[in-house]
Design a protein around this motif. Structure first.
Motif, PDB file in Angstrom:
ATOM      1  N   ILE A  46      13.527   5.488 -10.015  1.00 22.02           N
ATOM      2  CA  ILE A  46      13.863   4.238  -9.140  1.00 22.02           C
ATOM      3  C   ILE A  46      14.050   2.846  -9.798  1.00 22.02           C
ATOM      4  O   ILE A  46      14.918   2.292  -9.644  1.00 22.02           O
ATOM      5  CB  ILE A  46      13.373   4.329  -7.779  1.00 22.02           C
ATOM      6  N   ALA A  47      12.793   2.784 -10.488  1.00 16.69           N
ATOM      7  CA  ALA A  47      12.785   1.457 -11.222  1.00 16.69           C
ATOM      8  C   ALA A  47      13.770   1.262 -12.251  1.00 16.69           C
ATOM      9  O   ALA A  47      14.348   0.437 -12.451  1.00 16.69           O
ATOM     10  CB  ALA A  47      11.525   1.179 -11.769  1.00 16.69           C
ATOM     11  N   GLY A  60       0.906  -1.261   0.025  1.00 18.51           N
ATOM     12  CA  GLY A  60      -0.092   0.164   0.097  1.00 18.51           C
ATOM     13  C   GLY A  60       0.836   1.305  -0.001  1.00 18.51           C
ATOM     14  O   GLY A  60       0.690   2.127  -0.663  1.00 18.51           O
ATOM     15  N   GLN A  61       1.804   1.105   0.670  1.00 20.03           N
ATOM     16  CA  GLN A  61       2.944   2.602   0.850  1.00 20.03           C
ATOM     17  C   GLN A  61       3.477   2.491  -0.441  1.00 20.03           C
ATOM     18  O   GLN A  61       3.838   3.684  -1.018  1.00 20.03           O
ATOM     19  CB  GLN A  61       4.026   2.224   1.919  1.00 20.03           C
ATOM     20  N   ALA A  62       3.966   1.590  -1.260  1.00 17.89           N
ATOM     21  CA  ALA A  62       4.522   1.507  -2.461  1.00 17.89           C
ATOM     22  C   ALA A  62       3.569   1.987  -3.500  1.00 17.89           C
ATOM     23  O   ALA A  62       3.955   3.137  -4.280  1.00 17.89           O
ATOM     24  CB  ALA A  62       5.193   0.273  -2.759  1.00 17.89           C
ATOM     25  N   ASN A  63       2.364   1.633  -3.558  1.00 21.63           N
ATOM     26  CA  ASN A  63       1.222   2.070  -4.674  1.00 21.63           C
ATOM     27  C   ASN A  63       1.140   3.597  -4.286  1.00 21.63           C
ATOM     28  O   ASN A  63       0.830   4.309  -5.120  1.00 21.63           O
ATOM     29  CB  ASN A  63       0.087   1.436  -4.217  1.00 21.63           C
ATOM     30  N   GLU A  64       1.034   4.039  -3.010  1.00 15.51           N
ATOM     31  CA  GLU A  64       0.822   5.473  -2.813  1.00 15.51           C
ATOM     32  C   GLU A  64       2.008   6.316  -3.171  1.00 15.51           C
ATOM     33  O   GLU A  64       1.930   7.337  -3.781  1.00 15.51           O
ATOM     34  CB  GLU A  64       0.639   5.720  -1.174  1.00 15.51           C
ATOM     35  N   PHE A  65       3.291   5.757  -2.949  1.00 14.33           N
ATOM     36  CA  PHE A  65       4.308   6.532  -3.446  1.00 14.33           C
ATOM     37  C   PHE A  65       4.334   6.820  -4.985  1.00 14.33           C
ATOM     38  O   PHE A  65       4.636   7.682  -5.384  1.00 14.33           O
ATOM     39  CB  PHE A  65       5.637   5.863  -3.050  1.00 14.33           C
ATOM     40  N   ILE A  66       3.821   5.612  -5.656  1.00 15.52           N
ATOM     41  CA  ILE A  66       4.070   5.575  -7.049  1.00 15.52           C
ATOM     42  C   ILE A  66       2.779   6.625  -7.571  1.00 15.52           C
ATOM     43  O   ILE A  66       3.307   7.428  -8.401  1.00 15.52           O
ATOM     44  CB  ILE A  66       3.776   4.148  -7.780  1.00 15.52           C
ATOM     45  N   ARG A  67       1.874   6.845  -6.689  1.00 12.95           N
ATOM     46  CA  ARG A  67       0.626   7.839  -7.101  1.00 12.95           C
ATOM     47  C   ARG A  67       1.150   9.190  -6.907  1.00 12.95           C
ATOM     48  O   ARG A  67       0.913   9.864  -7.736  1.00 12.95           O
ATOM     49  CB  ARG A  67      -0.676   7.338  -6.383  1.00 12.95           C
ATOM     50  N   THR A  68       1.776   9.241  -5.819  1.00  8.92           N
ATOM     51  CA  THR A  68       2.050  10.758  -5.414  1.00  8.92           C
ATOM     52  C   THR A  68       3.448  11.218  -6.178  1.00  8.92           C
ATOM     53  O   THR A  68       3.685  12.390  -6.555  1.00  8.92           O
ATOM     54  CB  THR A  68       2.390  10.919  -4.040  1.00  8.92           C
ATOM     55  N   PRO A  72       5.246   9.683  -9.520  1.00 10.46           N
ATOM     56  CA  PRO A  72       5.236   9.046 -10.445  1.00 10.46           C
ATOM     57  C   PRO A  72       6.647   9.086 -11.050  1.00 10.46           C
ATOM     58  O   PRO A  72       7.336   8.009 -11.494  1.00 10.46           O
ATOM     59  CB  PRO A  72       4.069   9.078 -11.422  1.00 10.46           C
ATOM     60  N   ALA A  73       7.405  10.334 -11.167  1.00 12.22           N
ATOM     61  CA  ALA A  73       8.479  10.345 -12.044  1.00 12.22           C
ATOM     62  C   ALA A  73       9.865   9.813 -11.054  1.00 12.22           C
ATOM     63  O   ALA A  73      10.420   8.939 -11.555  1.00 12.22           O
ATOM     64  CB  ALA A  73       8.766  11.948 -11.993  1.00 12.22           C
TER      65      ALA A  73
END
Length: 109
Positions: free
Chosen positions: A94-95, A78-86, A88-89
């Motif tokens: 990082i990826a 959930g934290q990772a998904n939230e980080f990706i939403r807030t 994205p760049a």
């Protein structure tokens, strides 16, 4: 009065006496063997019960740990998904960086 030698000597056991004593010993040994076998069975049953109780306790502890780990992983996801939403760049950067490092490590066998 003087005692004679025949009155002082103990009675010598006969073959019949020895046979009776041997039969008695065999019977006693048989009973002791049976008792020991029963005690062994009871001890094995008691140890089996203890082993089952410990196995159940370990199983319960393992299930609780698995449940706690699953909850933690869901929270991290959930934290990772939230980080990706807030951001994205930043997440794409990082990826890409991790992909590049992984590619370098794989080519350097």
């Amino acid at each position: 009065m003087a005692t004679t030698a025949s009155s002082r000597t103990p009675k010598e056991p006969t073959v019949g006496d020895l046979t009776k004593q041997i039969e008695t010993l065999q019977k006693d040994i048989g009973e002791l063997t049976g008792l020991m076998a029963e005690m062994g069975k009871l001890q094995a049953a008691r140890l089996s019960d203890e082993a089952e109780a410990k196995a159940q306790k370990l199983k319960d502890k393992g299930q609780a740990t698995a449940h706690a780990t699953k909850e933690k992983m869901e929270d991290l996801q959930g934290q990772a998904n939230e980080f990706i939403r807030t951001q994205p760049a930043t997440a794409v950067g990082i990826a890409a960086g991790l992909g590049f490092l992984f590619g370098l490590l794989m080519t350097r066998r």
